[in-house]
Design a protein around this motif. Structure first.
Motif: not given
Length: 146
Positions: A62-70, A6-24
């Motif tokens: 530099h760390a592109r792995v097909p089918g994987r997100e960052i 959940a975003a904006s949880c105060g002290s909880d870490p924020i974990v997000l996944r991104w495609t390997q594109g430049s818009k990320s």
């Protein structure tokens, strides 16, 4: 982007996944800025945004792995922030000072300058995580790392 907590949880870490594109990269910076505002860490916003940009750009380029997100993770620290960028590539970044006049290669030296410390670690599963710590100094509003 797929939020894993959940975003904006105060002290909880924020974990997000991104495609390997430049818009990320700009999308991740926006999420980081929102998070820092929620956590009261706006004094390190510019430095943290630059560090995240460099680490995530390295992973996208530099760390592109097909089918994987960052994956990015933002952790509040007692006096600052930890940024992590996870990718599935075993290739580790190497910091070398580029020659004067060179256009590329300045990312990790910039991360080294802006962060209190940084490094590369193993992670569960394939790949690695690259992390950086930034320190906030709310007394005078100037981050200690500068």
């Amino acid at each position: 982007m797929t939020p894993s907590s959940a975003a904006s949880c105060g002290s909880d870490p924020i974990v997000l996944r991104w495609t390997q594109g430049s818009k990320s990269v700009p999308m991740a910076r926006r999420e980081l800025r929102k998070t820092l505002a929620d956590w009261g860490l706006v004094d390190i916003e510019d430095a943290a945004s630059l560090v995240l940009s460099e680490l995530l750009t390295n992973a996208v380029r530099h760390a592109r792995v097909p089918g994987r997100e960052i994956e990015t993770r933002f952790f509040p620290l007692l006096n600052g922030l930890r940024i992590e960028v996870h990718d599935s590539s075993e290739q580790r970044p190497l910091m070398a000072m580029p020659e004067t006049g060179t256009v590329g290669g300045w990312g990790l030296p910039l991360v080294d300058t802006l962060s209190e410390n940084w490094g590369v670690s193993d992670r569960q599963g394939p790949g690695k995580l690259v992390w950086a710590h930034l320190i906030s100094d709310p007394v005078d509003g100037i981050p200690r790392h500068l």
